[in-house]
Design a protein around this motif. Structure first.
Motif, short mmCIF file in Angstrom:
data_model
loop_
_atom_site.label_atom_id
_atom_site.label_comp_id
_atom_site.label_asym_id
_atom_site.label_seq_id
_atom_site.Cartn_x
_atom_site.Cartn_y
_atom_site.Cartn_z
N ILE A 1 1.01 -1.22 -0.08
CA ILE A 1 -0.01 0.17 -0.22
C ILE A 1 0.57 0.80 -0.19
O ILE A 1 1.30 1.53 0.96
CB ILE A 1 -0.82 0.12 0.92
N PHE A 2 0.79 2.29 -1.41
CA PHE A 2 1.83 3.26 -1.29
C PHE A 2 1.03 4.35 -0.95
O PHE A 2 -0.68 5.00 -0.54
CB PHE A 2 2.27 3.20 -2.69
N THR A 3 2.72 4.99 0.19
CA THR A 3 1.35 5.89 1.16
C THR A 3 2.05 7.05 1.03
O THR A 3 3.10 7.22 1.07
CB THR A 3 1.07 5.65 2.60
N ASP A 4 1.24 8.37 1.21
CA ASP A 4 2.15 9.82 0.97
C ASP A 4 2.95 9.69 2.20
O ASP A 4 2.72 9.63 3.68
CB ASP A 4 1.55 10.73 0.75
N ARG A 5 3.83 10.92 2.07
CA ARG A 5 4.98 10.87 3.13
C ARG A 5 4.27 10.90 4.82
O ARG A 5 4.66 11.02 5.48
CB ARG A 5 5.50 11.75 3.57
N GLU A 6 3.73 12.29 4.81
CA GLU A 6 2.22 12.94 5.35
C GLU A 6 1.57 11.47 6.32
O GLU A 6 1.83 11.69 7.35
CB GLU A 6 1.76 14.26 4.99
N HIS A 7 1.25 10.87 6.27
CA HIS A 7 -0.24 10.14 6.33
C HIS A 7 0.77 8.75 6.96
O HIS A 7 0.73 7.76 8.03
CB HIS A 7 -0.72 9.25 4.88
N TYR A 8 1.89 8.37 6.10
CA TYR A 8 3.06 7.69 6.60
C TYR A 8 3.46 7.86 8.33
O TYR A 8 3.75 7.27 8.97
CB TYR A 8 4.33 7.26 5.59
N ARG A 9 3.59 9.09 8.32
CA ARG A 9 3.94 9.27 9.73
C ARG A 9 2.72 8.56 10.93
O ARG A 9 3.60 8.99 12.09
CB ARG A 9 4.24 11.18 10.05
N HIS A 10 2.25 8.65 10.60
CA HIS A 10 1.03 8.21 11.11
C HIS A 10 1.01 6.68 11.43
O HIS A 10 -0.33 6.47 11.19
CB HIS A 10 -0.13 9.46 11.75
N LYS A 11 2.13 5.94 11.53
CA LYS A 11 1.81 4.34 11.40
C LYS A 11 0.40 4.09 12.26
O LYS A 11 -0.82 3.21 11.33
CB LYS A 11 3.21 4.08 11.71
N GLN A 12 0.71 4.14 13.18
CA GLN A 12 -0.78 3.46 14.30
C GLN A 12 -1.74 3.44 13.83
O GLN A 12 -2.99 3.61 13.40
CB GLN A 12 -0.50 3.90 15.93
N ASN A 13 -1.90 4.87 13.15
CA ASN A 13 -3.29 5.38 12.63
C ASN A 13 -3.80 4.95 11.08
O ASN A 13 -5.19 4.10 10.92
CB ASN A 13 -3.48 7.08 12.17
#
Length: 289
Positions: free
Chosen positions: A105-117
């Motif tokens: 699942i490719f994820t932009d860097r902003e959302h990636y920072r919130h791994k638990q979310n």
């Protein structure tokens, strides 16, 4: 579950070292190599004990951790998903992940920072999903890495390791303390501003005089290199036959050489370097060579 695997210690002939040895964890497995195997060993054991069958983890497009997790899951009869930081790409590492059955699942860097979310958003209803942090960072990983020390059959004045999250270093320091050794652990962070690694290690074991953090060998930051570092890799590998990756192990060996030249480490003192594998990371650096 993994069978027990051990790695040899090899003496390296490379000027100016008189007494340099390498713990060859890079030889443990071609895909679950080095500290990746040690980190995942007890993570998988815990997931299995909790009846989890789906590993969910995180990493960049050239992450050795993703390949290792994908391979470990496939061999253990588990499924795996990875959140991949950044835009969608195709490369050798992600090809291996896909072949081992890992969903990406490719994820932009902003959302990636919130791994638990991310985990909770995608897998809130999946009772079989098990969260595996980036790089395998966990108490279980520290336990696995501590076992390196118990495998040693000789004593060393200094042990060196590279560090990204500090998990491997925490395990090594814990092992040194458990075995009551006088060995000094030198930790070489591979990213800028890495003083926090000392705090990360302190969460798992007591910081003591047997520990030293060297913050000046990041070469610009994580996955950054310089012509001098690339030249060092070429020279080292040509003379020793030992491959290094530019992200972790090359920076560690460069630091060992520099610290010895500066007199921080004595020329006749016995040094053990932990080769943490990660050699497939060379694919992401091929334009540097």
């Amino acid at each position: 579950m993994f069978k027990e695997l051990y790695s040899p210690v090899q003496k390296i002939e490379f000027a100016p070292f008189n007494s340099l040895y390498v713990k060859r964890d890079d030889l443990i497995d071609p895909y679950i190599s080095g500290n990746k195997w040690r980190k995942l060993k007890y993570i998988l054991a815990k997931a299995t004990a909790e009846n989890k069958t789906h590993l969910v983890t995180f990493g960049g497009a050239y992450s050795n951790h993703l390949v290792a997790t994908a391979a470990a899951a496939a061999r253990s009869g588990l499924t795996a998903t990875a959140f991949v930081r950044g835009e969608e790409v195709k490369n050798e590492m992600l090809l291996l992940c896909s072949l081992f059955g890992m969903k990406l699942i490719f994820t932009d860097r902003e959302h990636y920072r919130h791994k638990q979310n991310l985990f909770e958003h995608y897998f809130a209803d999946d009772t079989q999903a098990y969260f595996v942090d980036e790089g395998g960072a966990s108490a279980e990983a520290v336990t696995g890495c501590a076992e390196v020390i118990g495998e040693l059959t000789e004593s060393y004045d200094h042990i060196f390791c590279a560090a990204g999250t500090g998990t491997t270093a925490a395990g090594l320091l814990k092992g040194i303390q458990q075995h009551q050794l006088n060995t000094k652990l030198h930790v070489v962070p591979v990213l800028k501003g890495a003083a926090f690694i000392g705090d990360e290690i302190a969460q798992h074991t007591k910081i003591s005089t047997h520990f030293q953090l060297h913050l000046d060998y990041h070469f610009g930051g994580y996955a950054k290199t310089t012509p001098g570092l690339i030249s060092f890799i070429k020279s080292f590998t040509a003379q020793t036959g030992l491959l290094l990756d530019p992200v972790y192990t090359a920076k560690m060996f460069y630091a060992i050489q520099d610290l010895q030249e500066k007199g921080t480490v004595g020329k006749d003192e016995k040094i053990l370097a932990i080769h943490t594998g990660g050699l497939m990371g060379l694919f992401g650096m091929k334009d540097k060579f």
